[in-house]
Design an enzyme around this catalytic site. Structure first.
Site, PDB file in Angstrom:
ATOM      1  N   LYS A 164       0.778  -1.276  -0.082  1.00  0.00           N
ATOM      2  CA  LYS A 164      -0.005  -0.098  -0.158  1.00  0.00           C
ATOM      3  C   LYS A 164       0.937   1.403   0.071  1.00  0.00           C
ATOM      4  CE  LYS A 164      -3.982  -2.100   1.851  1.00  0.00           C
ATOM      5  NZ  LYS A 164      -5.370  -2.261   2.666  1.00  0.00           N
ATOM      6  N   ASP A 206     -10.926   2.171   2.037  1.00  0.00           N
ATOM      7  CA  ASP A 206     -11.178   1.426   3.127  1.00  0.00           C
ATOM      8  C   ASP A 206     -11.765   2.337   4.367  1.00  0.00           C
ATOM      9  OD1 ASP A 206      -9.943  -1.073   2.573  1.00  0.00           O
ATOM     10  OD2 ASP A 206      -7.931  -0.555   3.134  1.00  0.00           O
TER      11      ASP A 206
HETATM   12  P1  NAP Z   1      -1.031  -4.394  10.096  1.00  0.00           P
HETATM   13  O1  NAP Z   1      -0.724  -2.992   9.665  1.00  0.00           O
HETATM   14  O2  NAP Z   1       0.076  -5.369  10.026  1.00  0.00           O
HETATM   15  O3  NAP Z   1      -1.252  -4.278  11.622  1.00  0.00           O
HETATM   16  C1  NAP Z   1      -1.552  -5.218  12.602  1.00  0.00           C
HETATM   17  C2  NAP Z   1      -2.072  -4.949  13.915  1.00  0.00           C
HETATM   18  O4  NAP Z   1      -2.406  -5.877  14.675  1.00  0.00           O
HETATM   19  C3  NAP Z   1      -1.120  -4.016  14.799  1.00  0.00           C
HETATM   20  O5  NAP Z   1      -1.835  -3.066  15.720  1.00  0.00           O
HETATM   21  C4  NAP Z   1      -0.617  -5.152  15.779  1.00  0.00           C
HETATM   22  O6  NAP Z   1      -0.150  -4.665  17.101  1.00  0.00           O
HETATM   23  C5  NAP Z   1      -1.747  -6.118  15.839  1.00  0.00           C
HETATM   24  N1  NAP Z   1      -1.522  -7.286  16.315  1.00  0.00           N
HETATM   25  C6  NAP Z   1      -0.726  -8.434  15.741  1.00  0.00           C
HETATM   26  N2  NAP Z   1      -0.571  -9.535  16.286  1.00  0.00           N
HETATM   27  C7  NAP Z   1      -1.253  -9.188  17.549  1.00  0.00           C
HETATM   28  C8  NAP Z   1      -1.415  -9.964  18.772  1.00  0.00           C
HETATM   29  N3  NAP Z   1      -1.027 -11.357  18.699  1.00  0.00           N
HETATM   30  N4  NAP Z   1      -2.059  -9.358  19.750  1.00  0.00           N
HETATM   31  C9  NAP Z   1      -2.564  -8.162  19.597  1.00  0.00           C
HETATM   32  N5  NAP Z   1      -2.313  -7.347  18.400  1.00  0.00           N
HETATM   33  C10 NAP Z   1      -1.706  -7.787  17.665  1.00  0.00           C
HETATM   34  O7  NAP Z   1      -2.456  -4.901   9.538  1.00  0.00           O
HETATM   35  P2  NAP Z   1      -3.598  -3.891   8.827  1.00  0.00           P
HETATM   36  O8  NAP Z   1      -3.246  -3.771   7.648  1.00  0.00           O
HETATM   37  O9  NAP Z   1      -3.920  -3.104   9.810  1.00  0.00           O
HETATM   38  O10 NAP Z   1      -4.698  -5.142   8.901  1.00  0.00           O
HETATM   39  C11 NAP Z   1      -5.285  -5.678  10.427  1.00  0.00           C
HETATM   40  C12 NAP Z   1      -6.154  -6.938   9.691  1.00  0.00           C
HETATM   41  O11 NAP Z   1      -7.463  -6.295   9.117  1.00  0.00           O
HETATM   42  C13 NAP Z   1      -5.889  -7.906   8.882  1.00  0.00           C
HETATM   43  O12 NAP Z   1      -6.101  -8.936   9.421  1.00  0.00           O
HETATM   44  C14 NAP Z   1      -6.680  -7.544   7.589  1.00  0.00           C
HETATM   45  O13 NAP Z   1      -6.571  -8.904   6.926  1.00  0.00           O
HETATM   46  C15 NAP Z   1      -7.512  -7.102   8.024  1.00  0.00           C
HETATM   47  N6  NAP Z   1      -8.381  -6.172   6.990  1.00  0.00           N
HETATM   48  C16 NAP Z   1      -9.548  -6.417   6.610  1.00  0.00           C
HETATM   49  C17 NAP Z   1     -10.174  -5.679   5.563  1.00  0.00           C
HETATM   50  C18 NAP Z   1     -11.379  -5.870   5.012  1.00  0.00           C
HETATM   51  O14 NAP Z   1     -11.744  -5.493   3.806  1.00  0.00           O
HETATM   52  N7  NAP Z   1     -12.196  -6.830   5.578  1.00  0.00           N
HETATM   53  C19 NAP Z   1      -9.297  -4.572   5.010  1.00  0.00           C
HETATM   54  C20 NAP Z   1      -8.124  -4.270   5.614  1.00  0.00           C
HETATM   55  C21 NAP Z   1      -7.765  -5.240   6.303  1.00  0.00           C
HETATM   56  P3  NAP Z   1       1.573  -4.348  17.226  1.00  0.00           P
HETATM   57  O15 NAP Z   1       1.648  -2.711  16.897  1.00  0.00           O
HETATM   58  O16 NAP Z   1       1.626  -4.525  18.683  1.00  0.00           O
HETATM   59  O17 NAP Z   1       2.452  -5.081  16.366  1.00  0.00           O
END
Ligand code: NAP
Length: 263
Positions: free
Chosen positions: A76, A109
Site C-alpha cells: 500500500k 477502506d
Molecule cells: P497491520 O498494519 O499489520 O497491523 C497489525 C495490527 O495487529 C497491529 O496493531 C498489531 O499490533 C496488531 N497485532 C498483531 N498481532 C497481534 C497479537 N497477537 N495481539 C494483539 N495485537 C496484535 O495490519 P492491517 O493492514 O492494519 O490489517 C489488520 C487486519 O485487518 C488484517 O487481518 C487484515 O486482513 C484485515 N483487513 C480487512 C479488510 C477487509 O476488507 N475486511 C481490509 C483491511 C484489512 P502491534 O503494533 O503491537 O504489532
C-alpha cells in the site's frame, strides 16, 4: 484460491488486485460478479508482485491498457509512491485504489468502513474503541470522528496507539474494554489461537462488535455469546470494493451481488 498471475505474465484484463501473497483474495470473484450483473465486458485478475517491483508492475499494467488496481498487503505504501494521492489517501497515509491512467490514488477502506455502519444509525457522540494501530486502524481513525464518533485507541504496543491517537487528536487507552457503543478489532488477530482479552460483560446491550477479519472469529463469537450485534470483515471487503468500482467506472455496483459472490 484464485489463479494469481505473475506481473510480467499478466494476461489482458481491465483491473487487478496486487499483493504478495494474493491468491487468497476474493476481489476477482466479487468484481467479476458485479460486471456480469451489469452486463459489462470487463476482466479483473489477481496478480502477485514482489516487494520492490510495484512501480515497474504499475508502469507495465498502464502501458498494457489496464484501467485500475486495488493494492493489498504489503504494497500500500509503495503503490502510493507511484500514484498521485488524493486528499483522503494523503490524510490516511495509505492508498488501496489507483486509477492507472490518471495515476490518482485513493483510499476506499475508510469511507467503505463508514458505509457499513449506516444500518446501525449510531447517534452523534457515540463512543468507539479501535483495537490496533496498523494500516487499517489508521484508515478508520482518520474517518470515524467525521461520522460523529468519540474515538479511543488501544494497541498491544502502547506507544503506537499513543502516536496514532495524537496524530488524529483522539484518546489512547491502556486497557481494552467493551464499555463502548462500537468495538472494532483492527488487529490481525483473527482465526488464529491468539486472542485479545475483552470482558464483554461490561458492554452496553446495544454495543456492536466489528471484526475486520472475515468469518466467525473468536472475537465475534465471544460478543455473540454475550448477545451483542456483530459485523465481520466481509461487509468491509464489499464496501471498499464497491467504492473502488465506482471510483474507476462512475457506476454504483450491486453490493448484494458482490456480497453473495464472496460468501
Ligand atoms: P497491520 O498494519 O499489520 O497491523 C497489525 C495490527 O495487529 C497491529 O496493531 C498489531 O499490533 C496488531 N497485532 C498483531 N498481532 C497481534 C497479537 N497477537 N495481539 C494483539 N495485537 C496484535 O495490519 P492491517 O493492514 O492494519 O490489517 C489488520 C487486519 O485487518 C488484517 O487481518 C487484515 O486482513 C484485515 N483487513 C480487512 C479488510 C477487509 O476488507 N475486511 C481490509 C483491511 C484489512 P502491534 O503494533 O503491537 O504489532
Amino acid at each position: 484460491m484464485n489463479v494469481a498471475y505473475e506481473w510480467h505474465d499478466v494476461p489482458p484484463a481491465d483491473f487487478a488486485v496486487i499483493g504478495d501473497p494474493v491468491a487468497h483474495s476474493r476481489s476477482p470473484q466479487m468484481h467479476e460478479a458485479a460486471y456480469r450483473a451489469l452486463g459489462l465486458n470487463l476482466r479483473y485478475v489477481a496478480v502477485r508482485v514482489s516487494a520492490g517491483k510495484v512501480e515497474d508492475a504499475l508502469d507495465h499494467f498502464r502501458e498494457f491498457g489496464f484501467k485500475g488496481v486495488n493494492v493489498t498487503v504489503p504494497h500500500k505504501s509503495e503503490a502510493m509512491d507511484w500514484g498521485d494521492p488524493d486528499e483522503l489517501a494523503e490524510k490516511i497515509g495509505v492508498a488501496n485504489t489507483i486509477d492507472l491512467q490518471s495515476r490518482i490514488a485513493t483510499n476506499t477502506d475508510g469511507p467503505g468502513f463508514l458505509d457499513t455502519l449506516e444500518p446501525f444509525a449510531f447517534p452523534q457522540g457515540a463512543t468507539a474503541l479501535i483495537l490496533g494501530a496498523g494500516g487499517s486502524a489508521r484508515a478508520i481513525a482518520a474517518v470515524l470522528p467525521s461520522a460523529g464518533f468519540q474515538v479511543s485507541i488501544w494497541n498491544r504496543t502502547a506507544t503506537r496507539a499513543i502516536g496514532l491517537a495524537q496524530e488524529f487528536g483522539l484518546e489512547s487507552v491502556d486497557k481494552a474494554t467493551a464499555r463502548f457503543d462500537l468495538v472494532i478489532n483492527a488487529t490481525s488477530v483473527g482465526l488464529s489461537k491468539d486472542r485479545i482479552a475483552i470482558d464483554w460483560r461490561s458492554a452496553k446491550p446495544a454495543t456492536v462488535a466489528y471484526d475486520l477479519v472475515y468469518g466467525k472469529t473468536p472475537f465475534l463469537e465471544e460478543a455473540t455469546a454475550q448477545g451483542l450485534r456483530v459485523v465481520d470483515g466481509k461487509e468491509l471487503l464489499v464496501a471498499q470494493g464497491a467504492r473502488s468500482f465506482e471510483f474507476w467506472l462512475g457506476i454504483r455496483p450491486p453490493r448484494d451481488v458482490m456480497l453473495e459472490a464472496i460468501q
